[in-house]
Design a protein around this motif. Structure first.
Motif, PDB file in Angstrom:
ATOM      1  N   MET A   1       0.837  -1.184   0.000  1.00 42.36           N
ATOM      2  CA  MET A   1       0.000   0.000   0.000  1.00 42.36           C
ATOM      3  C   MET A   1       0.876   1.240   0.000  1.00 42.36           C
ATOM      4  SD  MET A   1      -3.246   0.958   2.243  1.00 42.36           S
ATOM      5  CE  MET A   1      -4.139  -0.203   1.262  1.00 42.36           C
ATOM      6  N   THR A   2       0.588   2.159  -0.925  1.00 47.25           N
ATOM      7  CA  THR A   2       1.295   3.440  -0.941  1.00 47.25           C
ATOM      8  C   THR A   2       0.277   4.540  -0.679  1.00 47.25           C
ATOM      9  OG1 THR A   2       1.038   3.335  -3.327  1.00 47.25           O
ATOM     10  CG2 THR A   2       3.198   2.795  -2.441  1.00 47.25           C
ATOM     11  N   GLU A   3       0.775   5.672  -0.211  1.00 48.68           N
ATOM     12  CA  GLU A   3      -0.126   6.769   0.131  1.00 48.68           C
ATOM     13  C   GLU A   3       0.217   8.016  -0.662  1.00 48.68           C
ATOM     14  OE1 GLU A   3      -0.039   7.321   4.339  1.00 48.68           O
ATOM     15  OE2 GLU A   3      -1.282   5.541   4.695  1.00 48.68           O
TER      16      GLU A   3
ATOM     17  N   MET B   1       7.511   4.836  -6.597  1.00 53.36           N
ATOM     18  CA  MET B   1       7.163   3.581  -5.936  1.00 53.36           C
ATOM     19  C   MET B   1       6.721   3.843  -4.501  1.00 53.36           C
ATOM     20  SD  MET B   1       9.459   0.157  -5.700  1.00 53.36           S
ATOM     21  CE  MET B   1      10.623   0.897  -4.591  1.00 53.36           C
ATOM     22  N   GLY B   2       6.904   5.079  -4.017  1.00 51.49           N
ATOM     23  CA  GLY B   2       6.498   5.379  -2.654  1.00 51.49           C
ATOM     24  C   GLY B   2       7.518   4.935  -1.625  1.00 51.49           C
ATOM     25  N   ALA B   3       8.799   5.053  -1.991  1.00 51.36           N
ATOM     26  CA  ALA B   3       9.840   4.557  -1.095  1.00 51.36           C
ATOM     27  C   ALA B   3      10.105   5.499   0.083  1.00 51.36           C
ATOM     28  CB  ALA B   3      11.132   4.331  -1.856  1.00 51.36           C
ATOM     29  N   GLY B   4       9.522   6.675   0.070  1.00 53.33           N
ATOM     30  CA  GLY B   4       9.727   7.585   1.200  1.00 53.33           C
ATOM     31  C   GLY B   4      10.695   8.699   0.876  1.00 53.33           C
ATOM     32  N   GLY B   5      10.604   9.788   1.660  1.00 56.18           N
ATOM     33  CA  GLY B   5      11.353  10.995   1.360  1.00 56.18           C
ATOM     34  C   GLY B   5      12.854  10.840   1.386  1.00 56.18           C
TER      35      GLY B   5
END
Lengths: 311, 647
Positions: free
Chosen positions: A186-188, B332-336
């Motif tokens: 899940m991504t936000e 991909m939403g890996a974070g900042g």
């Protein structure tokens, strides 16, 4: 002459593209706006770099071409120049730092809800890509839509993204950049619309045959209109698991509205196997494995069903 | 399996391809038989271990693949010119962009560059052949057979259609059940063997086979770029090999490395693919940088500005190339923190690249610039590559990339760097070293026509795509609606694409025309060039150097010529017999067995793949018991050859 050529082409394209709208540079929400600002900021520096190189390039070619210097001219032996080389190492480093700072700031800013409306609780919407459609669940409102979205203006939306099968990318260019939807993860993504209007959203990541038509519409409306729509939607027919499993089959479908959401049976952010099991006619219930044999016999039937439903 | 499933049916374009393949084959067989050339083909070319001939075969194969990939490109442009076009359907379009990308990177750009490296590098370092000539032939033939295996997919069994990146789960068995994806996996796997062998071969060649007098920091820049490229190949290609093998297991033997079911990790493929894929980009750009350095220096009549900076910048680029792979999926939403790190490492690549651009500009500064065709390609590279480079920095800014990703902005960027970098370099290198390979130059007049048309077409084709991306057009869609407002720019792009096609055709015609009409070379140094390959006579004898040359610095041949002008003639030494490797038919036969094994695996015909692998093993055994240690070229033969060649 080359740079002149390139420049005139640049202008020509700018004029031509005036007819077609540069969506990304015409933001309709704070997320897209931050991104558009960053893009315009970087374009400024890039044009400067391009200009410096093109001017140097043109001057040198004009000045040192053989036709001008004559065939007797013998170029000097120059191995390098430490000072110059330091200059054109240090200046790019400075430019990169100037670009990197706002980049990192924006990266982190986009992880949070937009600042201006951060006092409002975000509306949570689960967006799930399934070959080749979009399923949107509003858990708090207890409604589910297919291939269209309604959102209130000036209100942060927290999209929880997942995929039932192939990896997609959830993208509404007018409101902000995209993020992948993946099975079992899940991504936000925070987005927000500042203006009432109809926007187009789509899957931006290639998912095979029906990828091109994997699109949805976004209606941003006033809070009152949105409340009205939610109430209307809550009167829509209930989503049954049978109905939901039909959506799991490959194919396109028209816009649909249901009350209740699929989250009661499956969270695609946790379960990567649901859609595949439905397609194979296997049991989707984790505890019940005795149904396996029985369901495999139905395999062909369900394939046939999928054909009918999807067209 | 039924015959109509085996052959791809139902599409007039495919039938057209069937007919043209059959006609070409029949034509080739007829010509070879009629002119009694079969024996000549086998003994002179198919069994050769001579790096010059292997290089020429690489280049011929690459030009053929450029044609195939170019036809794919034009079909895509034809489909996208107007909205709601029904020229191609979605599946056909998907197959075409998949094969276009795969062929252009793996079977066009790499072999073209490796071909030029094969021809030029041993000559530049004063070597008589590569370190492992037999292995070099294995490299070529495995590449060739891998390419052929990949290419027959569109008439037999169906092409892959999951994109050249083959992201799972889409490329997995559940969502791509056909054999197309198997072709991708096995074609690349077999060709990859060849690339890895090339990496090892040329690394050793450059380190160990240089004339003893040439120090590392005196090597020509193209040799330096090749050396660094080989190091990248050796570190990057094993990753691809493993990733391809794992996906092959998933698809053929039911394992679950990348599947959605049973806890597979689809995103692991994306990571592995780009850990290879990003260094791969530098594998195809660094040799291009090397060639531009040689050509610009030659036609500016000046030594390269900032030689050491040029070398170190390539080393830095090579190191950074392994630290940026996540920028292919910032979304991909890996974070900042992750995205910030990879944004910055990616941007950093712009620094050494910028250093190189300015060094080239200052090589031109105070030079005496001759606008030959090879030089025109090298000069056009600078402004075009800068456009590609600055948009690359824009893409590196992760927060903005969320809007560029998967759009035509990205498509425009990588075509700007790959075409104006790699393809311009291939053309520049072809024009520059053509006399070394074929003993005549390519016609300059035709060359300039082809250059201007191609470069104008290229900019017309890809510059508008930046704006299409900003207008929200995603890549890989097979059509769009009239309401999207993307038509005018697409029409422009198609027009540019057609011009590029015309430019390419003129180049091909130039090859024929020059073969017929160009005067043969009388010296080995037609451009008044600077490095050792130009000290060999025309035509280059098969042993390259009768006497090993002496390198007294960077631009070794230029120094020799300067000394000659000052009256310091090199003393005449007597010839000695030269040891050379024997030709061998084993590499081509081994690769045919690889092809058979691969073809069997594509269709899961395991009897066939086992048969093929036994064949591969058998040829290895035969090679192991081959005690042929090569032969000596006699002094008489050397004297005879040196008399015939000019200089």
């Amino acid at each position: 002459m080359k740079s002149f050529f390139a420049l005139s082409m640049f202008l020509a394209v700018m004029v031509l593209s005036g007819c077609s709208n540069l969506t990304v540079l015409d933001p309709k929400g704070p997320v897209a706006e931050q991104q558009a600002n960053l893009i315009l900021f970087s374009i400024g520096f890039m044009l400067f770099i391009v200009l410096v190189v093109f001017v140097l390039f043109t001057l040198i070619l004009v000045k040192y071409r053989e036709r001008k210097s004559g065939p007797e001219y013998e170029p000097p032996h120059i191995e390098g120049n430490v000072f110059l080389e330091i200059v054109w190492t240090v200046i790019p480093v400075i430019i990169l730092i100037v670009l990197a700072v706002p980049t990192v700031q924006t990266i982190f800013a986009l992880e949070e809800a937009p600042e201006a409306t951060s006092h409002k609780d975000p509306i949570v919407i689960h967006a799930t890509s399934v070959d080749w459609k979009w399923v949107f669940s509003y858990p708090e409102e207890n409604i589910e839509t297919v291939n269209y979205l309604h959102i209130p203006e000036d209100h942060p939306i927290l999209f929880k993204l997942a995929s039932a099968d192939s990896m997609g990318s959830f993208w509404i260019p007018s409101l902000g950049g995209q993020e992948y939807t993946m099975s079992g993860m899940m991504t936000e993504l925070y987005l927000q619309a500042d203006e009432v209007g109809e926007y187009r959203g789509r899957n931006a990541n290639f998912t095979g045959e029906g990828f091109t038509e994997q699109v949805f519409t976004v209606t941003a409306e006033s809070e009152e209109d949105y409340e009205e729509w939610v109430e209307e939607a809550q009167d829509a027919p209930k989503l049954t698991q049978e109905k939901y499993n039909e959506l799991m089959l490959k194919g396109h479908t028209e816009e649909q509205t249901f009350s209740e959401t699929h989250l009661q049976w499956v969270d695609h952010g946790m379960d990567a196997e649901y859609a595949t099991k439905v397609r194979n006619g296997e049991s989707t219930d984790e505890d019940d494995s005795s149904e396996m044999d029985h369901s495999e016999m139905n395999h062909d039937d369900s394939e046939k069903d999928s054909e009918e439903h999807s067209h | 399996m039924k015959l109509d499933e085996f052959f791809v049916t139902g599409d007039p374009l495919i039938y057209g391809a069937d007919v043209s393949i059959a006609l070409t084959l029949i034509g080739a067989i007829f010509v070879l038989t009629y002119f009694k050339k079969w024996k000549w083909l086998w003994t002179e070319w198919l069994t050769t271990v001579d790096h010059k001939k292997l290089g020429v075969m690489y280049i011929i194969a690459a030009v053929l693949m450029l044609f195939r990939g170019g036809v794919d490109a034009l079909l895509m442009r034809a489909q996208l010119t107007v909205p709601d076009s029904s020229f191609l359907d979605a599946n056909h379009y998907n197959e075409i962009f998949t094969t276009h990308g795969t062929i252009m990177i793996i079977f066009m750009a790499m072999p073209f560059l490796i071909g030029l490296i094969n021809v030029v590098v041993p000559l530049q370092i004063g070597a008589r052949d590569v370190a492992y000539p037999f292995l070099n032939a294995v490299s070529f033939w495995t590449f060739f057979m891998g390419a052929m295996l990949f290419n027959i997919s569109f008439v037999i069994g169906g092409s892959p259609s999951a994109g050249w990146t083959s992201y799972v789960p889409l490329a997995g068995l559940e969502l791509s059940p056909g054999v197309g994806q198997n072709y991708y996996l096995l074609g690349l796997q077999i060709a990859g063997i060849g690339t890895l062998l090339t990496g090892i071969n040329f690394l050793v060649t450059i380190l160990k086979m240089r004339v003893p007098s040439m120090k590392l920091m005196q090597m020509p820049m193209f040799t330096w770029s090749s050396l660094i490229t080989m190091v990248i190949i050796i570190f990057a290609f094993p990753v691809l090999t493993v990733a391809l093998a794992l996906m092959t297991f998933d698809r053929l033997f039911g394992s679950h490395f990348f599947t959605m079911m049973d806890g597979g990790m689809p995103m692991l493929w994306a990571n592995l693919f780009w850990i290879w894929g990003h260094p791969e980009v530098y594998i195809v750009i660094l040799p291009a940088f090397g060639m531009f350095s040689e050509i610009i220096s030659t036609f500016a009549r000046k030594t390269l500005f900032g030689y050491k900076a040029m070398v170190y910048s390539m080393v830095v680029i090579a190191g950074l190339s392994f630290l940026v792979w996540v920028h292919h999926f910032f979304t991909m939403g890996a974070g900042g923190a992750v995205n910030s790190f990879f944004s910055i490492t990616t941007m950093l690549i712009a620094v050494p690249t910028g250093v190189k651009i300015f060094n080239w500009l200052f090589t031109l500064y105070k030079g005496r610039i001759r606008f030959t065709t090879a030089m025109l390609w090298s000069l056009a590279f600078i402004p075009n590559f800068v456009i590609g480079g600055v948009t690359g920095v824009m893409l590196a800014m992760a927060a903005a990339d969320y809007q560029y990703h998967n759009t035509y902005f990205l498509v425009a960027h990588f075509h700007y760097v790959l075409i104006s970098g790699t393809v311009y370099a291939c053309f520049a290198g072809l024009y520059f070293w053509y006399p070394k390979m074929f003993n005549h130059r390519l016609n300059e007049r035709l060359g300039k026509w082809s250059f201007w048309i191609f470069v104008a077409g290229f900019n017309l084709c890809f510059f508008p795509m930046y704006f299409l991306g900003l207008a929200g057009m995603p890549r890989r869609i097979y059509t769009y609606g009239i309401g999207d407002g993307w038509m005018s720019l697409n029409v422009l792009a198609t027009f540019g694409g057609v011009l590029m096609g015309i430019g390419f055709l003129i180049l091909v015609y130039n090859i024929y025309y020059s073969f017929r009409y160009s005067p043969r070379e009388t010296t080995g140094d037609p451009w008044d060039a600077r490095t050792l390959e130009w000290s060999t006579p025309a035509p280059v004898p098969h042993y390259n150097f009768a006497h090993l040359p002496e390198a007294k610095g960077h631009d070794a041949f230029w120094i020799m010529k300067e000394e000659k002008k000052q009256g310091k003639a090199p003393e005449k030494k007597p010839y000695k017999p030269i040891h050379m490797p024997s030709y061998s038919g084993v590499p081509i036969i081994m690769s045919v067995f690889f092809f058979i094994a691969g073809f069997g695996m594509v269709f899961s015909w395991h009897w066939m793949s086992i048969l093929g692998l036994i064949g591969v093993l058998a040829t290895m055994v035969i090679r192991s018991f081959d005690y042929d240690k090569g032969f000596y070229v006699s002094v008489e033969e050397i004297e005879e050859t040196e008399k015939k060649t000019t200089l």
